[in-house]
Design an enzyme around this catalytic site. Structure first.
Site, PDB file in Angstrom:
ATOM      1  N   CYS A   1      -1.527   5.044  10.889  1.00  0.00           N
ATOM      2  CA  CYS A   1      -0.256   4.350  10.745  1.00  0.00           C
ATOM      3  C   CYS A   1      -0.270   2.946  11.381  1.00  0.00           C
ATOM      4  O   CYS A   1      -0.841   3.109  12.189  1.00  0.00           O
ATOM      5  CB  CYS A   1       0.196   5.123  12.071  1.00  0.00           C
ATOM      6  SG  CYS A   1       2.193   4.530  12.070  1.00  0.00           S
TER       7      CYS A   1
ATOM      8  N   GLU B   1       0.752  -1.759  -0.068  1.00  0.00           N
ATOM      9  CA  GLU B   1       0.402   0.031  -0.175  1.00  0.00           C
ATOM     10  C   GLU B   1       0.674   1.473   0.243  1.00  0.00           C
ATOM     11  O   GLU B   1       1.795   0.873   0.531  1.00  0.00           O
ATOM     12  CB  GLU B   1      -0.913  -0.031   1.093  1.00  0.00           C
ATOM     13  CG  GLU B   1      -2.134  -0.641   0.840  1.00  0.00           C
ATOM     14  CD  GLU B   1      -2.734  -1.983   1.734  1.00  0.00           C
ATOM     15  OE1 GLU B   1      -2.288  -1.458   3.249  1.00  0.00           O
ATOM     16  OE2 GLU B   1      -4.205  -2.112   2.488  1.00  0.00           O
TER      17      GLU B   1
END
Length: 379
Positions: A350, A95
């Site tokens: 994150c 990603e």
């Protein structure tokens, strides 16, 4: 995907491209021309490279390609964060995340399919390690994102002046441990810095590592960019549990490596990243211990609210506890920020870069795991 019989020109930094052109009997300046066409004008084939001799274009057609990542999905968060899921073959996906802000645009780039470090709080590690990405697959993320974002804003390809560039900062903080894929990551970063490619300054390219000490030293000697260290604990027993690599490179060795790196770094501080885990590493006592262990390293702290996932067994620290923890650091005179969670509605926050699917090979399911794929809009 590129043919096995052709060379992917995205795998070459400037030195590599000069060598490749030399193997074709061409002079070094041809490599610069090629590099600009590929990385600044987004050329997808050789026919449009009008300042190259026709004979060279014909040679390249039979021997080389400009292979780009295959995009499996493209999502935009409600906060403007954009995430691309990239198919890297054999059921593996990585990603790439773009985070727009008022004064900059930051691209988070992956370096491996999966991760072998297996930090307890990171969902990427739970999917296991598949393989290292190639230089082409790493720099291809920046190339893909930069020109997709320009297209969404109506900006044409061309030399990367400040007025045209959308991606102003790159952080090697995506899937994987960059320093465990050194031979591919460094040529990709050289292209990020090259004025004939993306022209970013060393201060605007940040590599994040969990603490691979020998490779930190090598990076400092060969290509010192801004450095972030995933710290997450103020003592060895706790860090052994949260970041297993600590058993090999404990805090004393890591802090010494940080000091050595700062002698050559483009910034005069190390950024220490610290994931805030309720009842695990988030007390004021932990903060004081953190100050002690980092006292000889000029630094700033980036506190990261944990993004929960089912397999972790961990909980995000309460906002008031994060504030208390941060205040201890601030009172000691250390610059401390709390990272704003971005893109969590598309699993782009994150530590969430494994998405919602446990098995990294289930690409078809994972493509839709973050929700409905919406029409890409201007950011």
């Amino acid at each position: 995907m590129t043919s096995e019989t052709t060379v992917n020109l995205l795998d070459f930094d400037a030195e590599g491209l000069v060598a490749y052109c030399g193997s074709l009997g061409e002079k070094p300046f041809r490599a610069k021309q090629l590099q600009r066409w590929i990385h600044q004008y987004n050329a997808g084939d050789f026919d449009g490279m009008t300042d190259l001799a026709k004979s060279l274009r014909e040679k390249l057609k039979g021997r080389a390609s400009i292979g780009m990542p295959e995009i499996a999905s493209d999502h935009v968060s409600t906060d403007g964060t954009r995430k691309w899921l990239i198919d890297v073959g054999n059921g593996n996906a990585v990603e790439t995340v773009f985070i727009p802000e008022e004064t900059r645009g930051t691209l988070c780039v992956s370096s491996q399919a999966g991760c072998a470090v297996n930090c307890r709080f990171c969902s990427t590690g739970k999917q296991g390690f598949s393989r290292n990405l190639s230089t082409a697959e790493i720099i291809g993320q920046l190339r893909m994102a930069e020109f997709a974002l320009r297209a969404s804003l109506g900006r044409a390809p061309g030399p990367n002046g400040k007025a045209e560039r959308v991606v102003t900062n790159v952080v090697m903080m995506g899937m994987g441990e960059p320093l465990l894929n050194y031979s591919a990551v460094v040529p990709a970063m050289r292209l990020m810095l090259d004025d004939n490619a993306y022209g970013l300054s060393r201060r605007r390219v940040t590599l994040s590592t969990s603490g691979v000490v020998p490779m930190m030293d090598r990076l400092g000697a060969e290509l010192p960019v801004a450095l972030a260290v995933s710290l997450h604990a103020p003592n060895d027993p706790l860090r052994d549990e949260l970041v297993p690599l600590n058993k090999k490179y404990p805090l004393r060795e890591l802090m010494a490596a940080c000091q050595r790196y700062l002698k050559v770094a483009p910034r005069d501080f190390i950024t220490f990243e610290y994931c805030m885990l309720d009842g695990v590493n988030d007390t004021e006592a932990h903060a004081r211990e953190l100050l002690a262990v980092t006292r000889d390293v000029p630094c700033k702290f980036n506190l990261i609210p944990f993004n929960p996932f089912p397999e972790s067994g961990l909980i995000r620290s309460k906002p008031e506890q994060i504030k208390r923890f941060a205040q201890v650091l601030i009172d000691a005179g250390v610059v401390t920020t709390v990272r704003k969670t971005r893109g969590d509605d598309i699993d782009a926050a994150c530590g969430q870069l494994a998405g919602a699917v446990k098995d990294r090979t289930r690409l078809a399911e994972r493509t839709g795991a973050a929700g409905k794929i919406i029409e890409v809009r201007a950011i």
